[in-house]
Design an enzyme around this catalytic site. Structure first.
Site, PDB file in Angstrom:
ATOM      1  N   ARG A 128       0.808  -1.219   0.000  1.00 37.59           N
ATOM      2  CA  ARG A 128       0.000   0.000   0.000  1.00 37.59           C
ATOM      3  C   ARG A 128       0.840   1.267   0.000  1.00 37.59           C
ATOM      4  NH1 ARG A 128      -3.582  -3.616   2.141  1.00 37.59           N
ATOM      5  NH2 ARG A 128      -1.635  -4.524   2.773  1.00 37.59           N
ATOM      6  N   THR A 129       1.769   1.363   0.945  1.00 39.60           N
ATOM      7  CA  THR A 129       2.436   2.645   1.161  1.00 39.60           C
ATOM      8  C   THR A 129       3.306   3.028  -0.043  1.00 39.60           C
ATOM      9  OG1 THR A 129       2.411   2.140   3.506  1.00 39.60           O
ATOM     10  CG2 THR A 129       3.820   3.942   2.820  1.00 39.60           C
ATOM     11  N   LYS A 167      24.995  -5.464  -1.698  1.00 38.25           N
ATOM     12  CA  LYS A 167      26.464  -5.586  -1.737  1.00 38.25           C
ATOM     13  C   LYS A 167      27.085  -4.926  -0.511  1.00 38.25           C
ATOM     14  CE  LYS A 167      26.563  -5.125  -6.787  1.00 38.25           C
ATOM     15  NZ  LYS A 167      26.971  -4.190  -7.854  1.00 38.25           N
ATOM     16  N   ARG A 227      11.263   4.044   3.876  1.00 32.87           N
ATOM     17  CA  ARG A 227      10.796   3.011   4.814  1.00 32.87           C
ATOM     18  C   ARG A 227      11.993   2.154   5.183  1.00 32.87           C
ATOM     19  NH1 ARG A 227       5.556  -0.817   4.747  1.00 32.87           N
ATOM     20  NH2 ARG A 227       4.715   1.166   5.454  1.00 32.87           N
ATOM     21  N   HIS A 233       4.880   6.234  11.662  1.00 24.07           N
ATOM     22  CA  HIS A 233       4.359   6.143  10.293  1.00 24.07           C
ATOM     23  C   HIS A 233       3.363   7.308  10.122  1.00 24.07           C
ATOM     24  CE1 HIS A 233       3.120   4.567   6.555  1.00 24.07           C
ATOM     25  NE2 HIS A 233       2.670   3.370   6.897  1.00 24.07           N
TER      26      HIS A 233
HETATM   27  C1  NCD Z   1       1.502  -0.744   8.362  1.00 22.30           C
HETATM   28  C2  NCD Z   1       3.013  -0.623   8.407  1.00 22.30           C
HETATM   29  O1  NCD Z   1       3.700  -1.017   7.480  1.00 22.30           O
HETATM   30  O2  NCD Z   1       3.466  -0.114   9.412  1.00 22.30           O
HETATM   31  N1  NCD Z   1       0.966  -0.955   7.109  1.00 22.30           N
HETATM   32  C3  NCD Z   1       0.810   0.088   6.254  1.00 22.30           C
HETATM   33  O3  NCD Z   1       1.647   0.938   6.107  1.00 22.30           O
HETATM   34  N2  NCD Z   1      -0.364   0.136   5.582  1.00 22.30           N
HETATM   35  C4  NCD Z   1       0.978  -1.663   9.375  1.00 22.30           C
HETATM   36  C5  NCD Z   1       1.396  -3.098   9.333  1.00 22.30           C
HETATM   37  O4  NCD Z   1       2.333  -3.491   8.668  1.00 22.30           O
HETATM   38  O5  NCD Z   1       0.741  -3.852  10.053  1.00 22.30           O
END
Ligand code: NCD
Length: 312
Positions: free
Chosen positions: A55-56, A83, A105, A133
């Site tokens: 999703r993100t 590497k 991320r 997040h």
């Molecule tokens: C979350 C995350 O990656 O922190 N998901 C997301 O970004 N939609 C929550 C999760 O992984 O449970």
């Protein structure tokens, strides 16, 4: 707004409302046949993902593309990271290619903060370890406002694996800023040390909290971050802390059920709840695009008046 978005705590109430209002304006774009604005033409957004994401990552990519930015998708797998290249060298390399914003991320809490010291562009935290997040919290607040008309004064229960959840921490901070009343509900083993200093209540009794909740936000049980036994069995966890049809019936009539995804159906959330009219799970995904457009737009120098006046 600051140059970076690293934590939900970076946002004042006015900043957060500005992001939500801008996202609301930008959301109209999704209804148009051509879903694109020229606002970030000539700007480069790098998606720097060291952890898996569906999703993100795609949400940031769609958001940047709808604003006409050039998007570079970088994933650690298949790059020089395998590497042994460090985060710093990776970041400097990407900056040398002219990144105006880096969406990051990483499995290490604090990685985006380090990055912000090394590069000139804006850094957006798209999830760092078990820490924060912030864009997820913003899209959740946006979804609450859209469904319930406000955030201030809402009673929000955040339920489940709080210990491993960056979504929970960012939501507690942002919802507090926006005047909601948050209660964390989790087994004692899945609450972080120091949770008593967070601006929220804590309960171990889901059935007691549900009748007083306008919003129930279910968290995924994050097995990939669990290096020990945090509860006896999955069945036992689901019985105590999962939401099923019986529990959903305890909620007030207008209450909504949220989940950031990905879901463990049958563990923290039953299919009959996830697929019910109370569930906002698919709306959260759609709203994520509008909110991330607003964040990129505001960090890279836009103002809400431009959106209103159609100048974008
Ligand atoms: C979350 C995350 O990656 O922190 N998901 C997301 O970004 N939609 C929550 C999760 O992984 O449970």
């Amino acid at each position: 707004m600051n140059r970076h978005l690293l934590s939900a705590a970076d946002l004042s109430r006015d900043d957060a409302v500005l992001v939500l209002d801008t996202a609301e304006e930008l959301a109209h774009l999704a209804d148009r046949p051509i879903k694109k604005l020229p606002t970030l033409r000539g700007r480069t957004v790098v998606n720097l993902f060291f952890e898996d994401s569906t999703r993100t990552r795609t949400s940031f990519e769609v958001a940047a593309k709808r604003l006409s930015a050039d998007v570079i998708n970088f994933s650690a797998k298949g790059s020089s990271v395998s590497k042994g290249e460090s985060l710093k060298d990776t970041a400097l390399t990407l900056e040398a290619m002219g990144a105006d914003a880096v969406v990051v991320r990483h499995s290490a809490s604090g990685a985006p903060h380090r990055l912000a010291h090394w590069i000139r562009g804006s850094v957006v935290n798209a999830g760092d370890g078990t820490h924060e997040h912030p864009t997820q919290a913003l899209l959740d607040a946006f979804t609450m406002r859209q469904r319930l008309g406000r955030v201030e004064g809402l009673h929000v229960a955040v339920v489940g694996d709080v210990l491993h959840s960056r979504v929970a921490r960012s939501n507690v901070l942002l919802l507090h800023t926006l005047g909601a009343d948050v209660t964390l509900v989790a087994p004692p083993t899945l609450l972080p040390v120091g949770v008593e200093t967070w601006p929220c209540n804590v309960s171990f009794d889901l059935d007691a909290v549900l009748p007083k909740s306008d919003v129930v936000m279910m968290l995924r049980v994050q097995r990939e971050r669990m290096y020990g036994g945090f509860f006896p069995t999955t069945r036992e966890y689901a019985r105590r802390y999962g939401v099923d049809g019986r529990r959903m019936a305890l909620l007030p009539d207008d209450a909504i059920v949220m989940h950031p995804g990905p879901m463990n159906r049958g563990v923290e959330i039953a299919a009959e709840v996830a697929d019910s009219v109370r569930s906002t799970i698919v709306e959260q995904v759609a709203n994520g695009v509008s909110v991330r457009m607003a964040v990129l737009y505001l960090l890279l120098g836009g103002a809400l008046t431009d959106v209103n006046e159609g100048a974008v």
